[in-house]
Write an enzyme that holds these catalytic residues in place. Structure first.
Site, PDB file in Angstrom:
ATOM      1  N   SER A 195       1.527  -6.493   7.820  1.00 62.00           N
ATOM      2  CA  SER A 195       2.756  -6.384   8.595  1.00 62.00           C
ATOM      3  C   SER A 195       2.440  -6.426  10.098  1.00 62.00           C
ATOM      4  O   SER A 195       1.829  -7.393  10.569  1.00 62.00           O
ATOM      5  CB  SER A 195       3.506  -5.107   8.201  1.00 62.00           C
ATOM      6  OG  SER A 195       4.803  -5.072   8.739  1.00 62.00           O
ATOM      7  N   ASP A 243       8.891  -9.501  -0.907  1.00 60.64           N
ATOM      8  CA  ASP A 243       8.997  -8.782   0.362  1.00 60.64           C
ATOM      9  C   ASP A 243      10.441  -8.863   0.847  1.00 60.64           C
ATOM     10  O   ASP A 243      10.958  -9.945   1.119  1.00 60.64           O
ATOM     11  CB  ASP A 243       8.046  -9.420   1.379  1.00 60.64           C
ATOM     12  CG  ASP A 243       7.922  -8.614   2.673  1.00 60.64           C
ATOM     13  OD1 ASP A 243       8.829  -7.809   2.973  1.00 60.64           O
ATOM     14  OD2 ASP A 243       6.912  -8.796   3.381  1.00 60.64           O
ATOM     15  N   HIS A 253       6.832  -5.627   0.261  1.00 60.10           N
ATOM     16  CA  HIS A 253       6.264  -5.562   1.605  1.00 60.10           C
ATOM     17  C   HIS A 253       5.070  -4.614   1.683  1.00 60.10           C
ATOM     18  O   HIS A 253       4.029  -4.959   2.242  1.00 60.10           O
ATOM     19  CB  HIS A 253       7.326  -5.123   2.609  1.00 60.10           C
ATOM     20  CG  HIS A 253       6.829  -5.135   4.020  1.00 60.10           C
ATOM     21  ND1 HIS A 253       6.495  -6.292   4.678  1.00 60.10           N
ATOM     22  CD2 HIS A 253       6.583  -4.121   4.898  1.00 60.10           C
ATOM     23  CE1 HIS A 253       6.066  -6.005   5.898  1.00 60.10           C
ATOM     24  NE2 HIS A 253       6.119  -4.700   6.053  1.00 60.10           N
TER      25      HIS A 253
END
Length: 294
Positions: A150, A225, A255
């Site tokens: 991320s 995600d 995610h």
């Protein structure tokens, strides 16, 4: 552990408030007070200073199995919420399955690290961690990998783009093209799509910086995600100029939890072994690009 990204409107008030909308070091609420530590395995809790004087906390996990002297070191850059202790379940599985040393980093303003998070400061943090590894005689300086999930993927891409000769390979997971791309995705109404770049205090322009990352690159994408559109991972893969690049796709990967998907560690292990097997620049140049679908 990653929180929801929020966009910016360009007004002065939002400009001042943008860091609060992107960084979540206090989620969950105890994250700045308590950092879980590993038990039963060799590790070090380390404090280093950045060039601008900020004290950072790192956790170094050491692989002590056979041929541990030759193990690569992976710098682990986490997402925008929580602290390095929250990543230990994932990190310990990486340690065991990949037979690596693992250095987890809490950015400024996270965990036990001082200061407040901001883009330029986090870049200084990443440079300080890389410089620190160079001071360790017990870590192989020619086998440094970057891993980022991320927000951490953007940090890894930036660090690799600035240090192409010190980084052996990068591995990024469920990361984004840039913060402006994320803002236009989350807030699709007309003004957000046409805000000029200068309106964004935090940019993290990975889609530009990836062009400077020619080292072997692994792009890990969870297709489930719900925060960052998986198409961004595919686009980063396509933008990468690396001769050796892989795209590992996990249909059920969310995610935060793609690492729990079947075949995840196999994909990382195969990539690391491939890089280590052909570690010399001459051999790396011969390796073809392809797509690995898991």
């Amino acid at each position: 552990m990653d929180a929801m990204f929020l966009g910016e409107t360009g007004s002065w008030g939002i400009w001042v408030f943008q860091d609060v909308l992107l960084y979540f070091p206090e989620q969950p609420s105890s994250s700045r007070l308590y950092v879980p530590m590993p038990t039963g395995i060799p590790h070090e809790s380390i404090f280093i200073r950045t060039k601008d004087g900020v004290l950072l906390n790192l956790i170094l996990l050491r692989f002590t199995g056979d041929n541990s002297t030759f193990s690569p070191t992976v710098i682990y850059f986490h997402g925008n919420a929580g602290n390095i202790g929250h990543r230990l379940p994932n990190a310990l599985l990486m340690l065991v399955n990949l037979k690596i040393n693992l250095l987890l980093v809490d950015y400024r303003g996270y965990g036990k690290s001082e200061g407040d998070a901001n883009e330029e400061g986090i870049y200084l943090d990443s440079e300080a961690v890389l410089d620190y590894i160079m001071t360790r005689s017990d870590l192989d300086k020619t086998k440094i990998f970057l891993f980022g999930r991320s927000l951490g993927g953007a940090v890894a891409i930036h660090l690799a783009s600035q240090n192409p000769h010190r980084i052996s390979a990068i591995m990024v997971e469920n990361t984004f093209l840039s913060i402006p791309h994320m803002a236009s995705t989350l807030f699709s109404f007309f003004p957000m799509r046409y805000l000029p770049l200068w309106c964004y205090k935090n940019k993290f322009l990975s889609y530009r910086k990836i062009s400077q990352c020619r080292m072997p690159s692994l792009f890990i994408s969870g297709l489930s995600d719900q925060l960052i559109p998986p198409v961004m991972m595919k686009q980063l893969y396509e933008l990468s100029p690396a001769r050796t690049k892989r795209l590992a796709i996990f249909p059920d990967g969310t995610h935060n939890d793609t690492w729990q998907c079947q075949g995840y560690f196999t994909a990382l292990e195969q990539f690391i072994k491939e890089v280590m097997k052909s570690h010399s620049p001459e051999e790396m140049a011969k390796m073809p690009s392809n797509v690995t679908i898991i």
